[in-house]
Write an enzyme that holds these catalytic residues in place. Structure first.
Site, mmCIF file in Angstrom:
data_model
loop_
_atom_site.group_PDB
_atom_site.id
_atom_site.type_symbol
_atom_site.label_atom_id
_atom_site.label_comp_id
_atom_site.label_asym_id
_atom_site.label_seq_id
_atom_site.Cartn_x
_atom_site.Cartn_y
_atom_site.Cartn_z
ATOM 1 N N ALA A 288 0.588 166.422 77.456
ATOM 2 C CA ALA A 288 -0.107 165.457 77.570
ATOM 3 C C ALA A 288 -0.759 165.387 79.212
ATOM 4 C CB ALA A 288 0.561 164.070 77.494
ATOM 5 N N ASN A 289 -1.902 164.487 79.270
ATOM 6 C CA ASN A 289 -2.307 164.514 80.625
ATOM 7 C C ASN A 289 -1.653 162.919 81.011
ATOM 8 O OD1 ASN A 289 -4.114 166.422 80.752
ATOM 9 N ND2 ASN A 289 -5.898 165.185 80.516
ATOM 10 N N ARG A 290 -1.474 163.001 82.312
ATOM 11 C CA ARG A 290 -0.792 161.753 83.200
ATOM 12 C C ARG A 290 -1.808 160.434 83.182
ATOM 13 N NH1 ARG A 290 0.719 161.507 89.223
ATOM 14 N NH2 ARG A 290 1.460 159.133 89.070
ATOM 15 N N VAL B 121 -7.811 162.181 78.236
ATOM 16 C CA VAL B 121 -7.490 162.946 76.947
ATOM 17 C C VAL B 121 -7.008 164.298 77.534
ATOM 18 C CG1 VAL B 121 -8.333 163.591 74.818
ATOM 19 C CG2 VAL B 121 -9.384 161.741 75.780
#
Ligand code: C5P
Length: 201
Positions: A9-11, A76
């Protein structure tokens, strides 16, 4: 898998996107907020769609069309793992680390900005940069085909990531407008006022 055990995931806290949705609703807009996983309550007066993957986010965005204005504040993930495992990948003693191969996620902002039909009148993206903030944002504006980019410097020293404040430069095809450092709520209110002025000059 919809709820994977391990994932890439992205932070992102989702604070800025949620603040924008709330500000737009307060200004009288009909708002659909498509949110990834966050630790935030659904803003009042907003239709909220919760998603976990980039592909589901794109689908939900397309389902929400037609709209006058689309704002893309979500961080995203650009990639996902190819062939995600159905079961938890167990760690076993003596085994080598798993090789992950990645495939690109759809770029939701670019997909909507480049639509031939039902393109929103204003397509607005964000750019999180750690260097050459304005120059990178100008390049992103062109590459994504959107109308405005809100560029923010997310170098660790700024504390913007996950924090409550934000410093924005609004990049349009015409110019770059530096905004004062302010809370994410105030950034949201300023953006909504700017959008209203653009739609009803
Ligand atoms: O390319 P980058 O991720 O830095 O661009 C940021 C902008 O692109 C943000 O507005 C973000 O919401 C959007 N984006 C997107 N879909 C992706 C990646 C980024 O909509 N897969």
């Amino acid at each position: 898998p919809i709820d994977p055990v391990r994932y890439i995931a992205n932070r992102s806290s989702g604070k800025q996107g949620h603040a924008i949705a709330a500000a737009a609703a307060r200004a009288g807009a009909a708002v659909t907020l498509i949110s990834g996983p966050v630790n935030l309550p659904d803003p009042p007066g907003v239709t909220v769609v919760h998603v976990v993957t980039a592909r589901a986010m794109l689908q939900s965005v397309e389902r929400a069309l037609p709209v006058d204005v689309a704002i893309f504040a979500a961080a995203v993930a650009d990639w996902r793992v190819a062939g995600a495992a159905e079961q938890k990948i167990k760690k076993k003693a003596g085994q080598s680390t798993p090789e992950l191969s990645l495939v690109e996620n759809p770029d939701i902002l670019a997909t909507i900005a480049k639509r031939k039909i039902q393109r929103p009148k204003l397509v607005i993206g964000f750019a999180a940069e750690t260097e050459n903030v304005a120059a990178n944002a100008e390049a992103k504006l062109a590459a994504k085909g959107c109308d405005w980019i809100l560029a923010n410097d997310v170098s660790p020293a700024t504390g913007i990531m996950g924090g409550d404040r934000n410093t924005i430069q609004l990049v349009t095809a015409q110019d770059i407008e530096p905004w004062p450092p302010q809370s994410k709520e105030d950034v949201a209110a300023m953006l909504i006022a700017r959008i209203a002025a653009e739609l009803v000059p």
